[in-house]
Scaffold this motif. Structure first.
Motif: not given
Length: 329
Positions: A291-302
């Motif tokens: 159903g999708g992908v995992q990401v990490c944002f520039a603030d370090g949150s996943g």
């Protein structure tokens, strides 16, 4: 009297002994019940295992995010998506076969190599550092690293890679990984523009203050898939800075059915693609999570991003200075 009593006891004893056994029908029923219970339990066990793998994959992304933040604090900029010398053009758009160009450095190191010290991979960094200024660094990397990929660069949800001939191009053998840097919301050429650009591109030097859309609204890294034992497909090659190798674009939705456009690839139903070397290269974030992908944002949150996310919101999450107003996602 005593004889009759003994005979009665014997008959009762035989009856008790006979009642302790199972008939064939009873045994088959028990086996069928056990089989049903196992069939019901297996999906639950598989789901539990995938949940654990998915959690480990998310942790890998967060560790990469932390390493990139530490690099940025140390050097005041994020590492380049990849370093390419002047013989590849300005901006460099042809990442295929440029090791043969005349004069100067060609295809060099990428962001995953530069964060090796922050990932506690100093041994690999000691191997990589002297090579980064060589004539053709990528060729040397292939010889040094062979088919080795740090565990933290691979998602456990990806099917087991038997490490047999997982190179790409005719003369190279590159080990594969699953994490890629955000090159923005367009193709390779678009990644050089401020409007469509992400946090990385070739020869980039983006500061945290350059992320005008906000670090919590800009994707830093996500996932990519690769194909085992396909020499002509560059996807997942973790030391390669091109689209699909260690770079992706939000110009395609996660797990998109629209074909990637890459320097080198092998088209398939699972991983559709076509080839180009004119700057139109683009690759979607892809994973084996349902159903999708995992990401990490520039603030370090996943965060887990659905493959059904609005295309406009997903593109907005890929730009650092697009000025889009992002709603719920």
């Amino acid at each position: 009297m005593l004889l009759r009593f003994s005979r009665a006891v014997a008959r009762v004893d035989k009856s008790v002994r006979r009642s302790r056994g199972f008939t064939l029908i009873e045994l088959l029923v028990v086996i069928a019940i056990i089989a049903i219970l196992i069939a019901l339990l297996l999906p639950a066990v598989q789901q539990a295992r995938e949940a654990a793998r998915r959690s480990s994959c998310k942790n890998n992304l967060k560790q990469l995010g932390l390493a990139l933040q530490n690099y940025q604090e140390t050097h005041s900029v994020f590492p380049p998506g990849g370093v390419i010398g002047p013989c590849a053009g300005n901006p460099p758009v042809n990442l295929s076969g440029i090791q043969d160009c005349a004069g100067g450095q060609s295809l060099g190191g990428n962001w995953l190599l530069y964060v090796l010290p922050q990932m506690e991979q100093t041994g690999l960094w000691d191997i990589a550092a002297p090579i980064l200024s060589a004539r053709d660094p990528l060729d040397y990397m292939n010889n040094k690293f062979g088919h080795f990929t740090p565990v933290a660069f691979r998602c456990p949800s990806h099917p087991v890679d038997r490490r047999k001939d997982v190179g790409f191009r005719a003369l190279e053998n590159m080990s594969r990984g699953n994490y890629a840097a955000n090159y923005g919301s367009g193709d390779l050429l678009d990644s050089y523009t401020s409007q469509n650009g992400g946090i990385f591109t070739i020869n980039s030097s983006i500061r945290m203050t350059d992320i005008k859309d906000g670090s919590s609204n800009t994707v830093l890294v996500s996932e990519v898939q690769y194909r085992d034992s396909v020499r002509t497909d560059s996807r997942g090659a973790w030391v390669y800075s091109g689209m699909g190798g260690s770079a992706f674009s939000t110009g395609r939705n996660p797990n998109s059915v629209i074909p990637d456009i890459l320097d080198s690839c092998s088209n398939s139903t699972e991983l559709p693609c076509s080839t180009a070397i004119d700057g139109t290269q683009i690759a979607a974030a892809r994973s084996f999570h349902v159903g999708g992908v995992q990401v990490c944002f520039a603030d370090g949150s996943g965060r887990f991003i659905s493959e059904n996310i609005s295309a406009e919101i997903w593109k907005a999450l890929g730009t650092r200075i697009g000025g889009e107003v992002i709603g719920e996602f």
